[in-house]
Design a protein around this motif. Sequence first.
Motif, mmCIF file in Angstrom:
data_model
loop_
_atom_site.group_PDB
_atom_site.id
_atom_site.type_symbol
_atom_site.label_atom_id
_atom_site.label_comp_id
_atom_site.label_asym_id
_atom_site.label_seq_id
_atom_site.Cartn_x
_atom_site.Cartn_y
_atom_site.Cartn_z
ATOM 1 N N GLY A 1 15.142 -4.059 -6.924
ATOM 2 C CA GLY A 1 15.173 -5.424 -7.872
ATOM 3 C C GLY A 1 13.376 -5.712 -8.643
ATOM 4 N N ALA A 2 12.357 -5.513 -7.889
ATOM 5 C CA ALA A 2 11.358 -5.359 -8.329
ATOM 6 C C ALA A 2 11.127 -4.965 -9.460
ATOM 7 C CB ALA A 2 10.575 -4.702 -7.690
ATOM 8 N N SER A 3 10.585 -5.804 -10.908
ATOM 9 C CA SER A 3 10.114 -4.847 -12.576
ATOM 10 C C SER A 3 9.025 -4.416 -12.427
ATOM 11 C CB SER A 3 10.268 -6.382 -13.052
ATOM 12 O OG SER A 3 10.027 -7.284 -13.135
ATOM 13 N N GLU A 4 8.203 -4.957 -11.333
ATOM 14 C CA GLU A 4 6.434 -4.459 -11.019
ATOM 15 C C GLU A 4 6.200 -3.979 -9.581
ATOM 16 O OE1 GLU A 4 4.074 -6.381 -15.186
ATOM 17 O OE2 GLU A 4 5.978 -7.191 -14.935
ATOM 18 N N VAL A 5 5.483 -3.125 -9.841
ATOM 19 C CA VAL A 5 4.571 -3.439 -8.413
ATOM 20 C C VAL A 5 3.241 -2.837 -8.619
ATOM 21 C CG1 VAL A 5 7.091 -1.669 -7.978
ATOM 22 C CG2 VAL A 5 5.409 -0.201 -9.280
ATOM 23 N N ILE A 6 2.751 -3.188 -7.565
ATOM 24 C CA ILE A 6 0.955 -3.255 -7.737
ATOM 25 C C ILE A 6 1.388 -2.667 -6.299
ATOM 26 C CG2 ILE A 6 -1.049 -3.814 -7.068
ATOM 27 C CD1 ILE A 6 0.122 -6.550 -8.513
ATOM 28 N N ASN A 7 0.090 -0.977 -6.297
ATOM 29 C CA ASN A 7 0.177 0.035 -5.646
ATOM 30 C C ASN A 7 -1.386 -0.593 -4.459
ATOM 31 O OD1 ASN A 7 0.375 3.229 -4.592
ATOM 32 N ND2 ASN A 7 0.489 1.330 -3.355
ATOM 33 N N SER A 8 -1.637 -1.222 -4.112
ATOM 34 C CA SER A 8 -2.679 -1.468 -3.887
ATOM 35 C C SER A 8 -3.150 -2.075 -2.561
ATOM 36 C CB SER A 8 -4.334 -2.130 -4.289
ATOM 37 O OG SER A 8 -3.450 -3.514 -4.833
ATOM 38 N N SER B 1 -4.755 -6.499 -4.634
ATOM 39 C CA SER B 1 -4.315 -7.002 -5.816
ATOM 40 C C SER B 1 -4.482 -8.168 -6.245
ATOM 41 C CB SER B 1 -2.791 -6.913 -4.912
ATOM 42 O OG SER B 1 -3.269 -7.738 -3.399
ATOM 43 N N VAL B 2 -5.169 -7.741 -6.086
ATOM 44 C CA VAL B 2 -5.602 -10.262 -6.402
ATOM 45 C C VAL B 2 -6.098 -10.170 -7.826
ATOM 46 C CG1 VAL B 2 -7.452 -11.941 -6.767
ATOM 47 C CG2 VAL B 2 -6.245 -10.766 -4.340
ATOM 48 N N GLN B 3 -6.875 -9.026 -8.912
ATOM 49 C CA GLN B 3 -7.079 -8.369 -10.092
ATOM 50 C C GLN B 3 -6.370 -8.266 -10.454
ATOM 51 O OE1 GLN B 3 -9.977 -9.930 -11.262
ATOM 52 N NE2 GLN B 3 -9.110 -9.520 -12.645
ATOM 53 N N LYS B 4 -5.561 -7.445 -10.122
ATOM 54 C CA LYS B 4 -4.749 -6.682 -10.592
ATOM 55 C C LYS B 4 -2.933 -7.186 -11.208
ATOM 56 C CE LYS B 4 -5.376 -2.334 -9.029
ATOM 57 N NZ LYS B 4 -5.105 -0.962 -7.577
ATOM 58 N N ARG C 1 0.755 -1.084 -0.473
ATOM 59 C CA ARG C 1 -0.186 0.109 0.120
ATOM 60 C C ARG C 1 0.295 1.140 0.255
ATOM 61 N NH1 ARG C 1 -4.970 -1.657 4.230
ATOM 62 N NH2 ARG C 1 -3.294 -2.817 5.319
ATOM 63 N N SER C 2 2.027 1.578 0.388
ATOM 64 C CA SER C 2 3.365 2.354 0.675
ATOM 65 C C SER C 2 3.610 2.434 -0.737
ATOM 66 C CB SER C 2 4.135 2.256 1.714
ATOM 67 O OG SER C 2 4.880 2.631 0.690
ATOM 68 N N LYS C 3 3.684 3.515 -1.338
ATOM 69 C CA LYS C 3 4.281 3.805 -3.230
ATOM 70 C C LYS C 3 5.831 4.684 -2.314
ATOM 71 C CE LYS C 3 1.115 5.915 -5.330
ATOM 72 N NZ LYS C 3 0.123 7.215 -5.838
ATOM 73 N N GLN C 4 6.058 4.145 -1.379
ATOM 74 C CA GLN C 4 7.313 4.573 -1.388
ATOM 75 C C GLN C 4 8.523 3.295 -1.222
ATOM 76 O OE1 GLN C 4 7.643 6.848 2.995
ATOM 77 N NE2 GLN C 4 10.000 7.092 2.294
ATOM 78 N N LYS C 5 7.664 2.395 0.055
ATOM 79 C CA LYS C 5 8.229 1.018 -0.339
ATOM 80 C C LYS C 5 8.882 0.677 -1.738
ATOM 81 C CE LYS C 5 7.218 0.263 4.649
ATOM 82 N NZ LYS C 5 6.150 -0.887 5.686
ATOM 83 N N LEU C 6 7.483 0.950 -1.985
ATOM 84 C CA LEU C 6 6.931 0.188 -3.777
ATOM 85 C C LEU C 6 8.672 1.136 -4.763
ATOM 86 C CD1 LEU C 6 3.434 -0.613 -5.043
ATOM 87 C CD2 LEU C 6 5.396 -2.270 -4.175
ATOM 88 N N GLU C 7 8.566 2.119 -4.282
ATOM 89 C CA GLU C 7 10.028 2.521 -5.483
ATOM 90 C C GLU C 7 10.989 2.359 -4.673
ATOM 91 O OE1 GLU C 7 9.819 5.020 -7.789
ATOM 92 O OE2 GLU C 7 7.825 4.224 -7.956
ATOM 93 N N ARG C 8 11.266 2.101 -3.334
ATOM 94 C CA ARG C 8 12.184 1.340 -3.194
ATOM 95 C C ARG C 8 12.819 0.705 -4.057
ATOM 96 N NH1 ARG C 8 13.041 0.720 3.438
ATOM 97 N NH2 ARG C 8 11.129 -0.988 3.218
ATOM 98 N N ALA C 9 10.913 -0.600 -3.804
ATOM 99 C CA ALA C 9 11.443 -2.410 -4.109
ATOM 100 C C ALA C 9 11.719 -2.427 -5.656
ATOM 101 C CB ALA C 9 9.708 -2.902 -4.005
ATOM 102 N N LYS C 10 11.199 -1.288 -5.948
ATOM 103 C CA LYS C 10 12.093 -1.460 -7.707
ATOM 104 C C LYS C 10 13.693 -1.097 -7.812
ATOM 105 C CE LYS C 10 8.388 1.102 -9.723
ATOM 106 N NZ LYS C 10 8.171 2.713 -10.512
ATOM 107 N N LYS C 11 14.385 -0.413 -6.499
ATOM 108 C CA LYS C 11 15.744 0.035 -6.922
ATOM 109 C C LYS C 11 16.542 -1.612 -5.464
ATOM 110 C CE LYS C 11 15.360 4.730 -5.847
ATOM 111 N NZ LYS C 11 15.041 5.714 -4.413
#
Lengths: 343, 343
Positions: B211-218, B223-226, B199-209
Amino acid sequence: MYKAAVLVSPEEITIEERQEPRLDPNEVLIKVKFAGVCGTDIALFSGEYKVPLPLVLGHEFSGEVVEVGSTLEKELIGKRVVAEINNSCLSYRNKDLCRFCERGLSNHCARRTVVGIVSYDGAFSELVRVPVGSVHVLPPEISLKEAVFVEPLAAAIQTFELVPVNKDDKVAVLGVGRLGTLISAVANSLGARVIAISRSKQKLERAKKFGASEVINSSLEDSVQKLKDITNGVGADIVVEATGTAEGLSAALELVRPRGTIALKTTCGLVSPSVNFTKAVVDEIRVQGSRCGPFDRAIERLKSGTIPVGSLISDSYPLEKVKDAIVAANSASKVLIDLENQV
Amino acid sequence: MYKAAVLVSPEEITIEERQEPRLDPNEVLIKVKFAGVCGTDIALFSGEYKVPLPLVLGHEFSGEVVEVGSTLEKELIGKRVVAEINNSCLSYRNKDLCRFCERGLSNHCARRTVVGIVSYDGAFSELVRVPVGSVHVLPPEISLKEAVFVEPLAAAIQTFELVPVNKDDKVAVLGVGRLGTLISAVANSLGARVIAISRSKQKLERAKKFGASEVINSSLEDSVQKLKDITNGVGADIVVEATGTAEGLSAALELVRPRGTIALKTTCGLVSPSVNFTKAVVDEIRVQGSRCGPFDRAIERLKSGTIPVGSLISDSYPLEKVKDAIVAANSASKVLIDLENQV
């Protein structure tokens, strides 16, 4: 016209007269001879396991092929058969395969229906149509009554396809009803030391005849200490959860050793209460679900005559009494719907 | 005399002055330089994860050896080190091994205590004594601050020791806090396509750095449907449950594909509500817990400098402020207890 027992809403079954179906070229029509009542049928009937209704239940069955959709299959007519229950791209012999059938995982076909369970009428019926790829011809050594056990025995075999068992592994079977008993027999044949756990002395006596080398006659809660005693404080290498209840998993987590495996078999549809998964993390436990298994290997096992499945049959009911049969199955061994004889 | 932060009861920490310990021959004494606050510390502090108290928390730490119990180990004095947290027959170099150490499963030692978690005082303290077999000398490439990440990185590596990952597998990481972020990095390095969910955009930005190639912010539910959309309706091959909450498992069961695997990492001590395991059976899902991992491999990874662990550190607190540090860690990246500098 033929008769089918239709579950129209939870606990409500009506006997319908139906038109004989027109077959597609990739289908065959089976005159049902015997069908077994399974724990899944009980959960579907009660509504605990929710699926779209109306539905004809019944997924463990044997019968005789009476019609084929294509003359290419005419040699099947008159044959004694059983049929797999997952209708998939492969069983329909589609050229265009889904991503699961492509990988050989046809039991998880993206387009699948499941005979007597998911959006496909089952065998509590005089006739059942199935895709031709699902049909297995029975060898003469297996009677039509015994053949009802091909489907549950295949499911028992599948347990150890996904949870490899080593010789002398201690396998605790939680709940030795119909399926747990077959699983005990399979585990025993794979060289495991089977410990059957149940509150029913009668079921434990039966489990011994099916390969359990030790039994624990107690509640789930009390069984934990008793199993620790048997296993020198370590716990079981594998715990098979086959209680048919939602509570079994928590007990299984207590019974299994660190780095051990819990094999889940119960499809009761109920939500498991109060499961503390921190133990699964700390003890690095594996929990493995498994469902339908290889019919060819189950047929080989039944043909060998080493599993006395006939002794599991407690009673038979005519199609008109499906509801009574399901109620009786709650507290009995295998109950059959007998469409061959007047019972 | 030295100072230790003692959890005397949930949410109550006192700073104690203690006598320096007398070491057994198989022990060494470490002057703690940095210690990290982990989700497990938060759960122990709040009382959600129940263990015998009083206890000095702290199991992620680096330091310098200041004393050894046997002159045989004197070359360790002055060395920059980290230490494994499972005190086992093997780490004490016992001759008489328990049945788990015998099999090489010393992290499950029948006699084990766990530094800062189970019946053994940890590193929120000026000094910590550990069995000599637990000690790993740090290479010069790793700073004492970075070395705090050896323990959690080893735990992240362990995830895929028990859940093999194939190249291009879709690995959904549920919760990209401290541990989830490290797990993303490890999964990426193993060739997986990492999808981070938070749910945290900030954590997802960090996750990209990391190695996450995609993120789901929800939320978990949305997140299930996404994820289905991203995976063409199939679901993830592997779902890593690292939310630190009791609710993650139910979401993971929805997110994973048939025959897929859920890797459990959360040790919050809480009971998972409303888990419907019928899906795990029907879809033949594997749920695999895992905990501590190989320190040597984590040290190699940190030495290579390919995981920017330093960027995970958000703040430092002195030993006297352990309580504040734990509270801050609830909503932050890695919070350190700094015993080297005045902070």
